[in-house]
Design a protein around this motif. Structure first.
Motif, short mmCIF file in Angstrom:
data_model
loop_
_atom_site.label_atom_id
_atom_site.label_comp_id
_atom_site.label_asym_id
_atom_site.label_seq_id
_atom_site.Cartn_x
_atom_site.Cartn_y
_atom_site.Cartn_z
N GLN A 195 0.83 -1.21 0.00
CA GLN A 195 0.00 0.00 0.00
C GLN A 195 0.87 1.25 0.00
N LYS A 196 1.95 1.24 0.77
CA LYS A 196 2.88 2.38 0.77
C LYS A 196 3.51 2.57 -0.61
N MET A 197 3.83 1.45 -1.28
CA MET A 197 4.37 1.55 -2.64
C MET A 197 3.34 2.23 -3.54
N ALA A 198 2.11 1.75 -3.50
CA ALA A 198 1.04 2.29 -4.35
C ALA A 198 0.78 3.77 -4.05
N ASP A 199 0.96 4.16 -2.79
CA ASP A 199 0.73 5.55 -2.38
C ASP A 199 1.91 6.46 -2.70
N GLY A 200 2.97 5.93 -3.31
CA GLY A 200 4.12 6.74 -3.68
C GLY A 200 5.03 7.11 -2.53
N LYS A 201 5.06 6.31 -1.49
CA LYS A 201 5.88 6.61 -0.30
C LYS A 201 7.36 6.26 -0.49
N PHE A 202 7.69 5.53 -1.56
CA PHE A 202 9.08 5.13 -1.80
C PHE A 202 9.56 5.72 -3.12
N LYS A 203 10.76 6.29 -3.09
CA LYS A 203 11.35 6.80 -4.32
C LYS A 203 12.06 5.70 -5.08
N VAL A 204 12.74 4.81 -4.34
CA VAL A 204 13.52 3.74 -4.96
C VAL A 204 13.21 2.43 -4.25
N LEU A 205 13.08 1.37 -5.04
CA LEU A 205 12.89 0.02 -4.50
C LEU A 205 13.95 -0.88 -5.11
N PHE A 206 14.78 -1.51 -4.27
CA PHE A 206 15.74 -2.50 -4.72
C PHE A 206 15.13 -3.88 -4.49
N VAL A 207 15.18 -4.73 -5.51
CA VAL A 207 14.65 -6.09 -5.40
C VAL A 207 15.80 -7.05 -5.65
N HIS A 208 16.03 -7.95 -4.68
CA HIS A 208 17.14 -8.89 -4.82
C HIS A 208 16.75 -10.24 -4.23
N GLY A 209 16.93 -11.29 -5.00
CA GLY A 209 16.74 -12.64 -4.50
C GLY A 209 15.30 -13.08 -4.36
N HIS A 242 29.18 -11.09 -17.90
CA HIS A 242 29.60 -9.82 -17.31
C HIS A 242 28.60 -9.38 -16.25
N THR A 243 28.60 -10.09 -15.12
CA THR A 243 27.70 -9.77 -14.02
C THR A 243 28.53 -9.32 -12.82
N ARG A 244 27.84 -8.69 -11.86
CA ARG A 244 28.50 -8.27 -10.62
C ARG A 244 27.62 -8.68 -9.47
N ALA A 245 28.23 -9.06 -8.38
CA ALA A 245 27.48 -9.40 -7.18
C ALA A 245 26.76 -8.15 -6.67
N THR A 246 25.55 -8.34 -6.20
CA THR A 246 24.76 -7.22 -5.69
C THR A 246 25.52 -6.46 -4.61
N ALA A 247 26.15 -7.17 -3.70
CA ALA A 247 26.92 -6.51 -2.64
C ALA A 247 28.02 -5.64 -3.22
N ASP A 248 28.69 -6.10 -4.26
CA ASP A 248 29.75 -5.31 -4.88
C ASP A 248 29.19 -4.05 -5.53
N VAL A 249 28.01 -4.15 -6.14
CA VAL A 249 27.37 -2.98 -6.76
C VAL A 249 27.05 -1.94 -5.68
N LEU A 250 26.48 -2.39 -4.56
CA LEU A 250 26.10 -1.47 -3.50
C LEU A 250 27.32 -0.85 -2.81
N ILE A 251 28.38 -1.64 -2.63
CA ILE A 251 29.61 -1.12 -2.04
C ILE A 251 30.22 -0.06 -2.95
N THR A 252 30.28 -0.34 -4.25
CA THR A 252 30.82 0.62 -5.22
C THR A 252 29.98 1.89 -5.25
N ALA A 253 28.65 1.75 -5.23
CA ALA A 253 27.77 2.92 -5.23
C ALA A 253 28.01 3.78 -3.98
#
Length: 171
Positions: free
Chosen positions: A40-54, A130-141
Motif C-alpha cells: 500500500q505504501k508503494m502504491a501511495d508513492g511513499k518510496f522513491k527507490v525500491l531495490f529487489v534482490h533474491g 559480465h555480471t557483478r554481485a549485488t553486494a559489490d554494486v552497493l559497495i561501489t555505489a
C-alpha cells in the motif's frame, strides 16, 4: 502431526529456529499483513527507490495483493536478477546478478531445532558473463557517493565485507 499433538516447542517435537546471532526482528520473513502495508505504501508513492534482490514478488505474492500494479507508485525500481523474471520485467533497471554458483551465499537455516544455524557458501566458479554481485554494486555505489555512505561501507568488495563479519565458533 506435531501440530495436532501440540508438540511445537516441546522436547521430541518441532521447534522453530530463533533469530540467528546479531539478527533483529526485522531480519525475518514479513507477515502477509506487513506485506499488505508495504505494498500500500508503494502504491501511495511513499518510496522513491525500491531495490529487489533474491525474490520475485510480482510472481510469488498472491495476485490479490496487486504488487505489480503497486510498482507504478515507486519512482525507480531496480532489480538485481539472474534472469528476466516477472519482477525484473516490471523494473526500470535490471542489474545482472551472479548465478548462485558464482556467488557467495549466507543464510539462516531453518533446522527444526531451538538452535540458530547460519550457513555460508563460496562460489564454485568465476562469473561466466559480465555480471557483478549485488553486494559489490552497493559497495561501489556507496564509495562513489562518498561521505557517510562511503564510511558506512568501507570495503573494497563483498569478500572483504564478509571477512569483517566472520566470527569464530567460540563467539
Amino acid at each position: 502431526m506435531n501440530a495436532v499433538a501440540g508438540n511445537f516447542g516441546k522436547p521430541g517435537g518441532v521447534s522453530f529456529s530463533p533469530l540467528a546471532p546479531n539478527q533483529t526482528e526485522y531480519q525475518r520473513p514479513a507477515s502477509i499483513k506487513e506485506m499488505q502495508e508495504f505494498i500500500q505504501k508503494m502504491a501511495d508513492g511513499k518510496f522513491k527507490v525500491l531495490f529487489v534482490h533474491g525474490v520475485n514478488p510480482a510472481f510469488e505474492l498472491p495476485a490479490s495483493l496487486d504488487f505489480k500494479n503497486a510498482l507504478k507508485g515507486v519512482e525507480q525500481v531496480i532489480s538485481f536478477a539472474t534472469f528476466p523474471d516477472e519482477t525484473a520485467l516490471e523494473s526500470d533497471h535490471v542489474f545482472p546478478d551472479h548465478h548462485g554458483l558464482e556467488s557467495w551465499g549466507y543464510q539462516r537455516v531453518v533446522t527444526g531445532s531451538a538452535q540458530p544455524v547460519l550457513s555460508g557458501a563460496q562460489p564454485v566458479r568465476f562469473a561466466f558473463l559480465h555480471t557483478r554481485a549485488t553486494a559489490d554494486v552497493l559497495i561501489t555505489a556507496a564509495q562513489l557517493a562518498g561521505g557517510k555512505f562511503a564510511s558506512a561501507l568501507p570495503f573494497k568488495d563483498e569478500v572483504e565485507f564478509l571477512q569483517s563479519k566472520s566470527v569464530s565458533a567460540d563467539e
